[in-house]
Design a protein around this motif. Structure first.
Motif, PDB file in Angstrom:
ATOM      1  N   LEU A   1       0.847  -1.195   0.000  1.00  0.00           N
ATOM      2  CA  LEU A   1       0.000   0.000   0.000  1.00  0.00           C
ATOM      3  C   LEU A   1       0.878   1.238   0.000  1.00  0.00           C
ATOM      4  O   LEU A   1       0.453   2.309   0.382  1.00  0.00           O
ATOM      5  CB  LEU A   1      -0.930   0.003   1.216  1.00  0.00           C
TER       6      LEU A   1
ATOM      7  N   LEU B   1       2.212   1.219   3.889  1.00  0.00           N
ATOM      8  CA  LEU B   1       1.286   2.348   4.010  1.00  0.00           C
ATOM      9  C   LEU B   1       1.954   3.503   4.758  1.00  0.00           C
ATOM     10  O   LEU B   1       1.844   4.669   4.373  1.00  0.00           O
ATOM     11  CB  LEU B   1       0.023   1.911   4.739  1.00  0.00           C
ATOM     12  N   ALA B   2       2.680   3.156   5.830  1.00  0.00           N
ATOM     13  CA  ALA B   2       3.383   4.187   6.591  1.00  0.00           C
ATOM     14  C   ALA B   2       4.399   4.887   5.706  1.00  0.00           C
ATOM     15  O   ALA B   2       4.543   6.106   5.753  1.00  0.00           O
ATOM     16  CB  ALA B   2       4.076   3.565   7.805  1.00  0.00           C
ATOM     17  N   LEU B   3       5.065   4.126   4.844  1.00  0.00           N
ATOM     18  CA  LEU B   3       6.070   4.724   3.961  1.00  0.00           C
ATOM     19  C   LEU B   3       5.441   5.770   3.050  1.00  0.00           C
ATOM     20  O   LEU B   3       5.978   6.874   2.885  1.00  0.00           O
ATOM     21  CB  LEU B   3       6.737   3.621   3.122  1.00  0.00           C
TER      22      LEU B   3
ATOM     23  N   GLU C   1       2.798   7.453   3.557  1.00  0.00           N
ATOM     24  CA  GLU C   1       2.405   8.623   4.348  1.00  0.00           C
ATOM     25  C   GLU C   1       3.623   9.479   4.685  1.00  0.00           C
ATOM     26  O   GLU C   1       3.535  10.711   4.710  1.00  0.00           O
ATOM     27  CB  GLU C   1       1.712   8.182   5.642  1.00  0.00           C
TER      28      GLU C   1
ATOM     29  N   LEU D   1       3.864  13.379   3.830  1.00  0.00           N
ATOM     30  CA  LEU D   1       4.043  14.393   4.876  1.00  0.00           C
ATOM     31  C   LEU D   1       5.330  15.181   4.683  1.00  0.00           C
ATOM     32  O   LEU D   1       5.378  16.380   4.963  1.00  0.00           O
ATOM     33  CB  LEU D   1       4.027  13.721   6.247  1.00  0.00           C
TER      34      LEU D   1
ATOM     35  N   ILE E   1      -2.097   7.660   1.105  1.00  0.00           N
ATOM     36  CA  ILE E   1      -2.914   6.449   1.136  1.00  0.00           C
ATOM     37  C   ILE E   1      -3.889   6.403  -0.040  1.00  0.00           C
ATOM     38  O   ILE E   1      -4.146   5.348  -0.605  1.00  0.00           O
ATOM     39  CB  ILE E   1      -3.663   6.352   2.497  1.00  0.00           C
ATOM     40  N   GLY E   2      -4.407   7.558  -0.464  1.00  0.00           N
ATOM     41  CA  GLY E   2      -5.424   7.579  -1.513  1.00  0.00           C
ATOM     42  C   GLY E   2      -4.936   6.983  -2.817  1.00  0.00           C
ATOM     43  O   GLY E   2      -5.519   6.032  -3.342  1.00  0.00           O
TER      44      GLY E   2
ATOM     45  N   LEU F   1      -3.972   3.230  -2.633  1.00  0.00           N
ATOM     46  CA  LEU F   1      -5.122   2.326  -2.714  1.00  0.00           C
ATOM     47  C   LEU F   1      -5.673   2.290  -4.136  1.00  0.00           C
ATOM     48  O   LEU F   1      -6.088   1.252  -4.627  1.00  0.00           O
ATOM     49  CB  LEU F   1      -6.219   2.770  -1.740  1.00  0.00           C
ATOM     50  N   GLN F   2      -5.647   3.445  -4.802  1.00  0.00           N
ATOM     51  CA  GLN F   2      -6.163   3.493  -6.169  1.00  0.00           C
ATOM     52  C   GLN F   2      -5.403   2.549  -7.091  1.00  0.00           C
ATOM     53  O   GLN F   2      -5.981   1.874  -7.931  1.00  0.00           O
ATOM     54  CB  GLN F   2      -6.067   4.928  -6.683  1.00  0.00           C
TER      55      GLN F   2
ATOM     56  N   VAL G   1      -3.817  -0.181  -6.195  1.00  0.00           N
ATOM     57  CA  VAL G   1      -4.167  -1.553  -5.834  1.00  0.00           C
ATOM     58  C   VAL G   1      -5.513  -1.923  -6.449  1.00  0.00           C
ATOM     59  O   VAL G   1      -5.674  -2.980  -7.052  1.00  0.00           O
ATOM     60  CB  VAL G   1      -4.220  -1.699  -4.302  1.00  0.00           C
ATOM     61  N   PHE G   2      -6.482  -1.008  -6.330  1.00  0.00           N
ATOM     62  CA  PHE G   2      -7.816  -1.299  -6.836  1.00  0.00           C
ATOM     63  C   PHE G   2      -7.813  -1.422  -8.351  1.00  0.00           C
ATOM     64  O   PHE G   2      -8.485  -2.290  -8.908  1.00  0.00           O
ATOM     65  CB  PHE G   2      -8.795  -0.214  -6.410  1.00  0.00           C
TER      66      PHE G   2
ATOM     67  N   ALA H   1     -17.973   9.540  -7.081  1.00  0.00           N
ATOM     68  CA  ALA H   1     -17.051   8.824  -6.205  1.00  0.00           C
ATOM     69  C   ALA H   1     -17.775   7.782  -5.359  1.00  0.00           C
ATOM     70  O   ALA H   1     -17.223   6.729  -5.041  1.00  0.00           O
ATOM     71  CB  ALA H   1     -16.311   9.813  -5.309  1.00  0.00           C
TER      72      ALA H   1
ATOM     73  N   GLY I   1     -16.678   3.969  -5.319  1.00  0.00           N
ATOM     74  CA  GLY I   1     -16.328   3.238  -4.107  1.00  0.00           C
ATOM     75  C   GLY I   1     -17.167   1.981  -3.950  1.00  0.00           C
ATOM     76  O   GLY I   1     -16.655   0.910  -3.612  1.00  0.00           O
TER      77      GLY I   1
ATOM     78  N   GLY J   1     -12.064  -0.116   0.090  1.00  0.00           N
ATOM     79  CA  GLY J   1     -13.142   0.331  -0.788  1.00  0.00           C
ATOM     80  C   GLY J   1     -14.215   1.058  -0.003  1.00  0.00           C
ATOM     81  O   GLY J   1     -14.746   2.077  -0.438  1.00  0.00           O
TER      82      GLY J   1
ATOM     83  N   PHE K   1     -13.263   4.700   0.602  1.00  0.00           N
ATOM     84  CA  PHE K   1     -13.615   5.606  -0.500  1.00  0.00           C
ATOM     85  C   PHE K   1     -15.113   5.894  -0.492  1.00  0.00           C
ATOM     86  O   PHE K   1     -15.549   7.020  -0.656  1.00  0.00           O
ATOM     87  CB  PHE K   1     -13.256   4.973  -1.852  1.00  0.00           C
ATOM     88  N   PHE K   2     -15.871   4.818  -0.286  1.00  0.00           N
ATOM     89  CA  PHE K   2     -17.329   4.932  -0.346  1.00  0.00           C
ATOM     90  C   PHE K   2     -17.845   5.896   0.724  1.00  0.00           C
ATOM     91  O   PHE K   2     -18.602   6.814   0.432  1.00  0.00           O
ATOM     92  CB  PHE K   2     -17.942   3.534  -0.165  1.00  0.00           C
TER      93      PHE K   2
ATOM     94  N   ALA L   1     -16.969   9.480   0.028  1.00  0.00           N
ATOM     95  CA  ALA L   1     -17.775  10.050  -1.051  1.00  0.00           C
ATOM     96  C   ALA L   1     -19.202  10.302  -0.584  1.00  0.00           C
ATOM     97  O   ALA L   1     -19.793  11.331  -0.904  1.00  0.00           O
ATOM     98  CB  ALA L   1     -17.765   9.105  -2.254  1.00  0.00           C
TER      99      ALA L   1
ATOM    100  N   MET M   1      -0.679   2.518  12.589  1.00  0.00           N
ATOM    101  CA  MET M   1       0.708   2.429  13.058  1.00  0.00           C
ATOM    102  C   MET M   1       0.736   2.075  14.543  1.00  0.00           C
ATOM    103  O   MET M   1       1.532   1.248  14.970  1.00  0.00           O
ATOM    104  CB  MET M   1       1.441   3.758  12.867  1.00  0.00           C
TER     105      MET M   1
ATOM    106  N   VAL N   1       6.138  12.913  10.703  1.00  0.00           N
ATOM    107  CA  VAL N   1       7.188  12.230   9.937  1.00  0.00           C
ATOM    108  C   VAL N   1       8.079  11.435  10.885  1.00  0.00           C
ATOM    109  O   VAL N   1       8.372  10.258  10.651  1.00  0.00           O
ATOM    110  CB  VAL N   1       8.027  13.248   9.127  1.00  0.00           C
TER     111      VAL N   1
ATOM    112  N   PHE O   1       6.294   8.334  12.102  1.00  0.00           N
ATOM    113  CA  PHE O   1       6.233   7.285  11.089  1.00  0.00           C
ATOM    114  C   PHE O   1       7.600   6.642  10.880  1.00  0.00           C
ATOM    115  O   PHE O   1       7.703   5.422  10.716  1.00  0.00           O
ATOM    116  CB  PHE O   1       5.706   7.838   9.762  1.00  0.00           C
TER     117      PHE O   1
ATOM    118  N   PHE P   1       8.263   4.385  13.574  1.00  0.00           N
ATOM    119  CA  PHE P   1       7.480   3.171  13.380  1.00  0.00           C
ATOM    120  C   PHE P   1       8.181   2.207  12.423  1.00  0.00           C
ATOM    121  O   PHE P   1       8.333   1.022  12.702  1.00  0.00           O
ATOM    122  CB  PHE P   1       6.101   3.543  12.841  1.00  0.00           C
ATOM    123  N   ILE P   2       8.627   2.755  11.283  1.00  0.00           N
ATOM    124  CA  ILE P   2       9.283   1.895  10.295  1.00  0.00           C
ATOM    125  C   ILE P   2      10.542   1.283  10.898  1.00  0.00           C
ATOM    126  O   ILE P   2      10.814   0.089  10.753  1.00  0.00           O
ATOM    127  CB  ILE P   2       9.597   2.696   9.005  1.00  0.00           C
TER     128      ILE P   2
END
Lengths: 327, 288
Positions: A52, A113-115, A117, A121, A241-242, A245-246, A248-249, A289, A293, B105, B108-109, B112, B229, B267, B270, B273-274
Motif C-alpha cells: 500500500l 502504508l506508513a512509507l 504517508e 508528509l 494512502i489515496g 489504494l487506487q 491496488v484497486f 465517487a 467506491g 473500498g 472511498f465509499f 464520497a 501504526m 514524519v 512514522f 514506526f518503520i
C-alpha cells in the motif's frame, strides 16, 4: 492470436492520426500511463506482496524531477536517473528489512502504508520548496517554443501519446520477462509457503527484493511521466494512502494475475470515473465517487480475479465444457 | 540552565492527552483484529460519520449534546455491525489481503457519501470549552475530558471482556477461532457483536474528537494511518501493546511538533514506526 495482437497494436498506434480530438487523446494517454503504473504494482502484487506504499515511489519520481528542475535547473533527463536512484534506495531501505524479518500480509501492507504517508508528509512539510498541499508546477519551458526536449515538456499530446505508448509496451515486456523467469516460479512458491521455500535453498530475501525493485522503479518512471505530462503535481495526487489504494484497486479490478489485467483495470476505472463525471456532472458533488467506491467493494467481494481474469476463466471453461461428458 | 521549559512540558502533557485518544482509537481496531482477524482500513471513516451525526443532531436538530453523543455511539455501533454483515462476512473465506482491501473500498465509499450528503465545507459543533491554566501552561479542557473518557472506556471494555460471559466468549474466539464452534459458541454472533463494540468505540472517539476538530469528509485520513501504526507497533490485536504504543506515538507528534513543524512530528513518528518494525516486527509486546 499473435496476428490479432499486432493488428490491435497497430490500430492503437494509428488511432490519434485519424484526427481525434484532444480530450479523447488525453484520456487514452492517461489510460496508458496508469496502465503502466498498475502493471508495475501488479508485478509484485500478484506474488503475494501487497504494497500500500507505491504512492511513495510515485511521489519520489514526480517530486525529485520537478524539484530538480525548478530549484537547481537540472534537466528532467538527469532528474530521471536521480529519481530512480532515490526510489531504489527507498525500496531497498523498506524492502530489505521487511523481507529479512518476514514481514508479510497485513503487516507488510501497513508498513508500506506508513512509507507512503511519510513521503506525503515530507512533501507537505517542505512547503517552502514544494508548495505544500497546493502542489507545484514545473517552470515552463514552453513560453517561446511549443516543445523543449531538455525540459521534457511538449505541448503536443501526440508526442506524449507515442512516448507513453512505448513506456506501456516496455512495462508489458518487463511483466513477460518476470513472468517467464525462474524467479517468478520461486516467488510463487515463496508466497505459498515461505519457510518451505527457504528450506530448499531459495534466497527469499534476494528474490523478493529483486521484484520489489523492478516494481518500485516502474512506478517511479510513471511518477516522472505523470508530472511532466500534467505539468502539475500535488502531494495528494502522487503520494499517500489515496493514490496507493487506487493503484491496488486498479490492478485488482482488471485482474492482477494476467498480463493485460492492470491495463484493463486502468481503462475501466478511468472510463468509469470520467463517464460518471460526464453523465452526473459536478453539480451533485461526490455521487460519482460514491458509485466508484461501491463498485470497488462489489468487485473485491464478487470478482476477486478482476474483469479480465474472470473473462479468461469463463472463456476457458466454455471451451473445455464440450469435452466433459454430460451426466 | 532551564531543563523544565514550561512550553516543552506543555507539549509533553498535551502529548499524554493525545495519547489517550490514540489509545482509544487503537483499542477498537485491535479488538476487531484480535477477534475477527480483519483490519478495518475504514475505521477512521466510521469516526468521521459519527462526528457528522453529532453535528447534525446537536446543531441542526438541536438535540441536547448528551443525547447527540448517545445517538452517535449507537449509530456507529450499528454501522460497525452492518459493515461486518454486508462487507466482511462475504470475504471471510477469501485471501486475507482481500479483507483488508475491501474495507479500503468502504473508505472511498464513506468519504464520497459524506461529500455527497454533507458537502465539503468544514463544520464545527461550536461547543467551546475553556483552557485550563496551570502554572503558566495552557491545557485544553476538551483534551482533558477526552483523555479521561478514553481511559474510562478502556477500563469498561477490560471489565466487560474479563467479567461477563459474552466477554469471555469473545476472548476465547480470539484465541482459537476453530475450536470455539465445537464448544457451542456461535462465531457469527460473536463477530457481529464484536464489530458493534468496535463501532461503539469509534463512536465514542467521534464524540471526543468532535469537541476539538472541525469536521470534513477527509478528516479520517488525518488520523486513520496513525491509528494503524499504533496498532502494528503495539502488536496487531494486542490491546496493552496498543495502549503503550499510543503514548509513544503521541509524544513523537507532540514534542516533535514542538521542536519542528507539526508535519515533522508525524514524519518522525512514522519513521520511528518503520524503524521499530525492523527491530521488533511482532510489536513491542509481542513474543518472539
Amino acid at each position: 492470436m499473435n496476428k490479432a495482437r499486432w493488428i490491435g497494436l497497430a490500430l492503437l498506434a494509428a488511432a490519434p492520426l485519424a484526427g481525434m480530438g484532444d480530450y479523447p487523446l488525453h484520456l487514452i494517454i492517461l489510460c496508458l500511463l496508469w496502465a503502466f503504473v498498475y502493471t508495475g504494482w501488479a508485478v509484485m502484487g500478484r506474488l503475494g506482496m501487497v504494497s500500500l506504499g507505491h504512492g511513495a515511489f510515485l511521489g519520489v519520481g514526480a517530486y525529485v524531477v520537478v524539484m530538480g528542475w525548478n530549484h537547481f535547473h537540472i534537466s528532467p533527463w538527469l532528474g530521471l536517473p536521480l529519481a530512480l536512484a532515490a526510489t531504489a534506495a527507498l525500496a531497498f531501505l523498506i524492502g530489505y528489512p521487511c523481507f529479512r524479518f518476514k514481514i508479510v500480509g497485513h503487516y507488510f501492507a501497513l508498513v508500506t502504508l506508513a512509507l507512503s504517508e511519510v513521503v506525503r508528509l515530507i512533501i507537505i512539510a517542505l512547503r517552502d520548496y514544494t508548495g505544500g498541499s497546493l502542489g507545484v508546477t514545473p517552470k515552463t519551458a514552453l513560453a517561446k517554443a511549443s516543445w523543449s526536449l531538455s525540459a521534457m515538456q511538449f505541448s503536443s499530446k501526440l508526442v506524449w501519446f507515442y512516448v507513453i505508448l512505448m513506456v506501456w509496451l516496455a512495462g508489458l515486456w518487463i511483466w513477460t520477462r518476470v513472468d517467464r523467469s525462474m524467479s517468478r516460479l520461486a516467488l510463487e512458491a515463496i508466497s505459498q509457503e515461505e519457510d518451505a521455500a527457504a528450506s530448499i535453498g531459495m534466497s527469499v530475501t534476494r528474490l523478493k527484493l529483486g521484484v520489489t525493485m523492478v516494481s518500485a522503479l516502474m512506478t517511479c518512471v510513471g511518477g516522472v511521466l505523470y508530472a511532466q505530462y500534467q505539468l502539475y503535481v500535488n502531494p495528494e495526487s502522487v503520494s499517500g494512502i489515496g493514490i496507493s489504494l487506487q493503484m491496488v484497486f486498479g490492478a485488482i479490478a482488471g485482474g492482477m494475475f494476467v498480463r493485460l489485467g492492470p491495463t484493463v483495470g486502468a481503462v475501466f476505472t478511468l472510463l468509469l470515473a470520467e463517464g460518471l463525471r460526464l453523465t452526473i456532472g459536478h453539480d451533485i458533488h461526490g455521487l460519482d465517487a460514491t458509485i466508484y467506491g461501491l463498485m470497488l467493494v462489489l468487485f473485491i467481494i464478487f470478482m476477486p480475479k478482476g474483469i479480465l481474469g474472470a473473462a479468461i476463466e469463463a472463456y476457458e471453461k466454455r471451451r473445455r465444457a464440450p469435452r466433459v461428458a454430460p451426466a | 540552565m532551564q531543563i523544565f521549559d514550561s512550553f516543552l512540558l506543555e507539549a509533553v502533557i498535551n502529548g499524554i492527552l493525545l495519547g489517550g485518544i490514540l489509545a482509544l482509537l487503537a483499542l477498537g481496531l485491535n479488538l476487531i483484529f484480535g477477534v475477527i482477524d480483519v483490519v478495518w482500513i475504514c475505521y477512521a471513516e466510521l469516526i468521521m460519520i459519527g462526528m457528522y451525526s453529532v453535528y447534525y443532531a446537536h446543531n441542526v436538530y438541536h438535540w441536547p449534546l448528551a443525547l447527540a453523543f448517545l445517538a452517535c455511539v449507537l449509530l456507529v455501533a450499528a454501522l460497525g455491525a452492518l459493515l461486518h454483515v454486508l462487507v466482511i462476512r462475504p470475504v471471510l473465506g477469501a485471501e486475507p489481503i482481500n479483507q483488508l482491501l475491501v474495507t479500503g473500498g468502504v473508505l472511498f465509499f464513506l468519504q464520497a457519501v459524506a461529500t455527497l450528503a454533507f458537502g465539503v465545507e468544514f463544520k464545527n459543533v461550536g461547543v467551546s470549552l475553556p483552557a485550563l491554566q496551570i502554572a503558566g501552561m495552557y491545557i485544553s479542557f476538551a483534551r482533558l475530558i477526552a483523555f479521561g473518557v478514553a481511559l474510562g472506556g478502556m477500563v469498561a471494555l477490560y471489565l466487560f471482556l474479563k467479567r461477563t460471559y459474552i466477554g469471555t466468549a469473545i476472548r476465547a474466539i480470539s484465541q482459537d477461532r476453530g475450536i470455539m464452534p465445537l464448544m457451542g459458541v456461535s462465531p457469527n454472533r460473536i463477530f457481529v457483536l464484536t464489530s458493534a463494540i468496535g463501532g461503539a468505540l469509534a463512536g465514542l472517539a467521534a464524540c471526543l474528537l468532535v469537541l476539538q476538530y472541525d469536521i470534513h469528509p477527509a478528516i479520517g485520513l488525518s488520523f486513520g494511518p496513525i491509528t494503524f501504526m499504533v496498532c502494528v507497533l503495539g502488536g496487531l490485536g494486542n490491546m496493552v501493546g496498543g495502549f503503550i504504543a499510543a503514548f509513544i506515538f503521541a509524544q513523537f507528534i507532540s514534542v516533535g511538533g514542538y521542536f519542528l513543524a507539526l508535519e515533522w512530528g508525524y514524519v518522525l513518528a512514522f519513521l520511528f514506526f518503520i524503524g521499530m518494525m525492523f527491530w521488533r516486527p511482532q510489536g513491542i509486546l509481542g513474543g518472539k
